[in-house]
Each structure stands twice: as structure tokens, then as C-alpha cells.
Design a protein around this motif. Structure first.
Motif: not given
Length: 331
Positions: A242-245, A247-248
Motif C-alpha cells: 500500500g502507498e501509505e506504507n 515511506k515507512r
């Protein structure tokens, strides 16, 4: 700096000769040599069973035919009790690693559990690298997680873990390991194969050793009679994570028995938009990766700004790097 760490893999296992050496060097609490790990080698176990049947069965049959009804029942009970006692040695057990991780598996067939039982660790160089790299709050992605050894180490470090494992049998053991280590809140297990497209794929799953399952047909061809085919979901890592992860994520480990090129083709967006200190660890095995496939992997990562390093194991094998008194089984 973005880093690609390459490990050298092998298709080896603790073969009978290594198992004999371990058995001879292994000492129990009283200083006497304990020989039960001699039978942790599947080939030796098979030979022992065949020879035992050939030697024991004929006299048992003769005694059974010549004895009275009462003695026949006693003999039958003895055989059942002996068989139960023998196979109890190879029952599923729990062992504890040097990192205080509890693992479940069969001492007879599971390479990882055998290594932990004999030395307390498995691939210690990679395990230590994971512990040095990750800190609390980082996200670790374990592709080809097997029964969760490296995922559990990362979770113990306080990292958030996304574990990807295609084998349903391995996932069942992995869930037991998550519960045994009370790490349910830190590990998300995905029972699917990472690949270059979304759909389904045929997994060649080893019936006895979960470390020898693959989606590449030519890998482990010599073990084909011991395998079964299972259709599992295939998802690209870009979509799975998922794109939300993106950068994490701090560290991604990929060890999928020859399917590494297919996995890497499905994570270009993660490499493109991931954090600047993103690190990957890939297994490069000369047994099932051609030189062209290895070049493709290195060129892909270099084009995304990664610098490659080699992670050297103490021995290019599954063998433990130090043989010592066996760690106690927990169950």
C-alpha cells in the motif's frame, strides 16, 4: 544511502554425515554423548526405519504365530507402545533461540528447528544484521517468511512487521509461533505469493520440509515426489504494502527459493518512492538463479540508486556455525 544486501544461498540441508558429526560432538548435561540428533537427518531416519523393519519384523511374526492368544495381545500392545515411543522423539516440538524466540516444528524434518535445537540460532549473520538495522517504530517486510524466524526477531526489536508467506502449512506454524511469543499486535501475516502481477499462482509445496517450497517449477525438481501443488493468491508487493506504507518501510528481506526476480518486478514503486535509507536483503543462490537473472536484479537496484553489499554467512550452508549442547525443548 539506499542499500542492497546480497546473501549467498544453498539448497543443502543437515545431511546424514553432518548429523552424525553433530551427534558425536553433542554432549548432554551429564557429559555423556546424546545420539538422538543422529536421526534428525531424514535420510538416516528412513534407513533406520527400513533396517529396523527388516531386522525386527520377521522374528516378531514368528513369535506372534507361535504364541498363545494372550501372548499375542501382549506382543501387539508392546509393538504399539514401542512405535508410539519411537515416533514421540520426532513429534512437533518447541525450541527457543538465542534471541529468546520460541519456534514450533519437527526435529526430524524442519531444517530451521534442527539448527536452533543444535546451536540456538539460524543464519546468525542475517539475524544480527536485522537487529542492528531495525529500531522501534520501523517497518520490516519479510517476503518468504517461512514460519516466522526473522519476522519474530524484528518484532522483538519493536518493529512493525509485514510477513508474506505463500505456503499454507508454513502459515499455520507461523501463527502458532506468533501466539507463543505474544507478538500478535506487531505482525501482519499475508498468506500469498509476492509476484509481478495480481492473480493466482501454483505453489510447489514440500510435504515434509516447509523450507523447500517454491513457485519456480525447476527448483527442487529432484524432490518432486515429496511435493504437492497448491494454488495460492499472487500479489505485487507494491499493491500488497500500500502507498501509505512506502515511506515507512525500513528493511525488506526477500528469500523465495528462485522467485526473487519475479518479486522484484512487482515492487518498482516501493523502490522509487521509498525512504532514503531503505534497505533490501536478497538471497542469490547459484543453484536456481542464472547469471542473467542475477545481473537483472543488480541492474534493477542500481538503476534506483541502491549500493550493493555482500552479507557473508559463517558457512554457506544451513548448518549451525557452532555446535554445542542442545537447547532444551519446551514441549
Amino acid at each position: 544511502m539506499r542499500v542492497l544486501v546480497a546473501t549467498v544461498g544453498t539448497s543443502g540441508d543437515i545431511n546424514p554425515f553432518i548429523a552424525v558429526d553433530m551427534a558425536l560432538r553433542k554432549r548432554g548435561p551429564n557429559g555423556k554423548c546424546r545420539m538422538e540428533c543422529l536421526t534428525t537427518a531424514p535420510l538416516l531416519f528412513f534407513l533406520f526405519v527400513v533396517l529396523g523393519i527388516l531386522q525386527v519384523l520377521p522374528p516378531l511374526i514368528r513369535v506372534y504365530l507361535m504364541s498363545t492368544r494372550a501372548k499375542q495381545w501382549k506382543l501387539l500392545l508392546f509393538v504399539i507402545a514401542f512405535a508410539a515411543l519411537t515416533f514421540r522423539v520426532f513429534a512437533r516440538r518447541r525450541v527457543r533461540t538465542d534471541e529468546d524466540i520460541v519456534l514450533t516444528g519437527s526435529l526430524r524434518t524442519n531444517t530451521l528447528v534442527k539448527c536452533v535445537y543444535l546451536s540456538g540460532c539460524y543464519e546468525p549473520t542475517l539475524a544480527n544484521f536485522i537487529k542492528r538495522t531495525l529500531k522501534a517504530g520501523d517497518v520490516f517486510v519479510d517476503v518468504g517468511a517461512n514460519t516466522g524466524h526473522f519476522s519474530l526477531i524484528a518484532a522483538k526489536q519493536g518493529a512493525e512487521v509485514i510477513s508474506v508467506e505463500a505456503s499454507p502449512a508454513n502459515c499455520r506454524l507461523f501463527r502458532q509461533n506468533i501466539e507463543a511469543n505474544a507478538l500478535e499486535s506487531r505482525i501482519r501475516l499475508v498468506n500469498a505469493a509476492a509476484g509481478n502481477r495480481n492473480g493466482t499462482i501454483e505453489l510447489i509445496e514440500n510435504r515434509f520440509n516447509g523450507m523447500w517450497s517454491t513457485t519456480v517449477p525447476q527448483v527442487f525438481w529432484y524432490l518432486r515426489p515429496l511435493t504437492r501443488k497448491v494454488v495460492v493468491p499472487e500479489i505485487t508487493l507494491d499493491d500488497m504494502l500500500g502507498e501509505e506504507n512506502w515511506k515507512r518501510i525500513r528493511f525488506v528481506k526477500i528469500d523465495v527459493e528462485g522467485a526473487e526476480p519475479r518479486v522484484v518486478r512487482g515492487l518498482h514503486r516501493l523502490m522509487e518512492y521509498g525512504r532514503e535509507d531503505l534497505e533490501f536483503c536478497l538471497e542469490f543462490s547459484p543453484h536456481w538463479l542464472t547469471s542473467e537473472q542475477s545481473d537483472e536484479l543488480f541492474d534493477t537496484f542500481r538503476s534506483k540508486g541502491f549500493t550493493a553489499y555482500k552479507l557473508v554467512n559463517p558457512e554457506v550452508d544451513f548448518r549451525p556455525y557452532e555446535i554445542r549442547r542442545p537447547v532444551p525443548c519446551l514441549a
